[in-house]
Design a protein around this motif. Sequence first.
Motif, PDB file in Angstrom:
ATOM      1  N   ALA A 105       0.832  -1.205   0.000  1.00 41.99           N
ATOM      2  CA  ALA A 105       0.000   0.000   0.000  1.00 41.99           C
ATOM      3  C   ALA A 105       0.866   1.255   0.000  1.00 41.99           C
ATOM      4  O   ALA A 105       0.504   2.264  -0.620  1.00 41.99           O
ATOM      5  CB  ALA A 105      -0.927  -0.002   1.215  1.00 41.99           C
ATOM      6  N   CYS A 106       2.022   1.196   0.666  1.00 43.17           N
ATOM      7  CA  CYS A 106       2.934   2.355   0.657  1.00 43.17           C
ATOM      8  C   CYS A 106       3.481   2.592  -0.744  1.00 43.17           C
ATOM      9  O   CYS A 106       3.588   3.744  -1.194  1.00 43.17           O
ATOM     10  CB  CYS A 106       4.079   2.127   1.637  1.00 43.17           C
ATOM     11  N   GLY A 107       3.822   1.504  -1.448  1.00 45.58           N
ATOM     12  CA  GLY A 107       4.319   1.656  -2.811  1.00 45.58           C
ATOM     13  C   GLY A 107       3.265   2.201  -3.744  1.00 45.58           C
ATOM     14  O   GLY A 107       3.532   3.096  -4.560  1.00 45.58           O
ATOM     15  N   ALA A 108       2.039   1.694  -3.638  1.00 42.37           N
ATOM     16  CA  ALA A 108       0.965   2.153  -4.513  1.00 42.37           C
ATOM     17  C   ALA A 108       0.628   3.620  -4.252  1.00 42.37           C
ATOM     18  O   ALA A 108       0.444   4.412  -5.182  1.00 42.37           O
ATOM     19  CB  ALA A 108      -0.268   1.275  -4.316  1.00 42.37           C
ATOM     20  N   TRP A 109       0.552   3.982  -2.972  1.00 41.10           N
ATOM     21  CA  TRP A 109       0.266   5.371  -2.640  1.00 41.10           C
ATOM     22  C   TRP A 109       1.424   6.288  -3.029  1.00 41.10           C
ATOM     23  O   TRP A 109       1.207   7.434  -3.447  1.00 41.10           O
ATOM     24  CB  TRP A 109      -0.024   5.515  -1.151  1.00 41.10           C
ATOM     25  N   PHE A 110       2.668   5.801  -2.897  1.00 37.40           N
ATOM     26  CA  PHE A 110       3.793   6.643  -3.310  1.00 37.40           C
ATOM     27  C   PHE A 110       3.659   6.994  -4.793  1.00 37.40           C
ATOM     28  O   PHE A 110       3.851   8.150  -5.188  1.00 37.40           O
ATOM     29  CB  PHE A 110       5.135   5.949  -3.060  1.00 37.40           C
ATOM     30  N   ASN A 111       3.336   6.002  -5.616  1.00 40.73           N
ATOM     31  CA  ASN A 111       3.133   6.277  -7.045  1.00 40.73           C
ATOM     32  C   ASN A 111       2.101   7.377  -7.252  1.00 40.73           C
ATOM     33  O   ASN A 111       2.298   8.322  -8.027  1.00 40.73           O
ATOM     34  CB  ASN A 111       2.641   5.008  -7.750  1.00 40.73           C
TER      35      ASN A 111
END
Length: 408
Positions: free
Chosen positions: A338-344
């Motif tokens: 979720a952190c990776g997706a939100w970072f994008n």
Amino acid sequence: MQKELVQDATTEPIAFDPIFFATRYKNELTNNILPFWMQHSKDEANGGYFTCLDRNGRVYDTDKFIWLQGRQVWTYSYMYKQVEERPEWLAFAQHGADFLEKYGRDAEGNWYFSMTADGKPLVQPYNIFSDAFATMAFAAMDKANPEPRYKKIALDTFENIIRKQHNWKGTFNKLYPGTRPLRNFSLPMILSNLSLEMEHILGAERVNSFIPTVIHDVMEVFYQPEHGLILENVTPEGRFSDSFEGRLINPGHAIEAMWFIMDLGERMGDKALIRKATDIMLQTLEYSWDKEFGGMYYFMDIKGNPPQQLEWDQKLWWVHVETLVALAKGFLHTGDPACGAWFNKVHQYTWQHFKDPQYGEWFGYLNRRGEAFLPLKGGKWKGCFHIPRALFQVWKTMEKIQQKNNAQ
């Protein structure tokens, strides 16, 4: 490695590649942001910095604000130590430190809020955050160019903050005493970071003594588990106050504090604390994201009432860049996709809407639709701090993510 696609403002979609992000954020820091402020903000006549800069860097007002003077001294002295020991960066930091040392305080050592260009006080020292950013500035100068006087200024000011922390406005407090006393989140948040900035002066033992109280205040007093959110103000007993101030949510403050807490958790080896900070950060981001136009709201009411702040739906630079830092650190420590997706998602919005490809630096204030409605690059509140600090933090965190990937 995460494989979500990223649409960068100036590139084709690519896989989530820490090397790409590390390179992009480093280049933006060293080739755009730091040169912009060196070129346009130096007051050659009086010392210190002009921070009221229009879109192309022209000075449109010459008043000086202690928050921004201190933050800019911190930025260049910090980058001198952490990025590269460029003499021009140290000299630029020294230029601001000399001005602050000469003009910034009253006879009791309290830092003014604002001054004229030549250092005459304009606004009384009513705001403890002037002291906080002066402390950061001189602590960083003491690291970059150790001098007994820098250490003394930083330590004296820090001790002043600790003495005043429970009544920091003092005679300048406009509230009627006793009717609705409230504790504000800002100071515990700042202390969680400031104590680490001061460790080389305070010593590890004293810093460690601050940490439990700071963590308790942030994660137990202001955090409301039934909502999964952090309140900006609570009663002295740590309870909810059903008032404008008591219902206030400041998503940027909450998320910025979570990466401070992650840093403390890393220092202590406390994985559960890091996980909790990551969860609060993700919950706050989900709650505050504008589902229609993108970006994060500036202020919200925890009960969904109309906020008293008329600028509640604006999209601000610092909120978004601090969120990028928190997401990168959350991904590093937890690997939560979720952190990776939100970072994008936040990266795309931030770089497409805030970065000014024509005149350099970034816009600070967008309307709800994501359009820049103030062409300034700096003013009374926006200066050379949040963007360079965030670019550095994301750059270095992405390098750590890549190192972790390589070790797996």
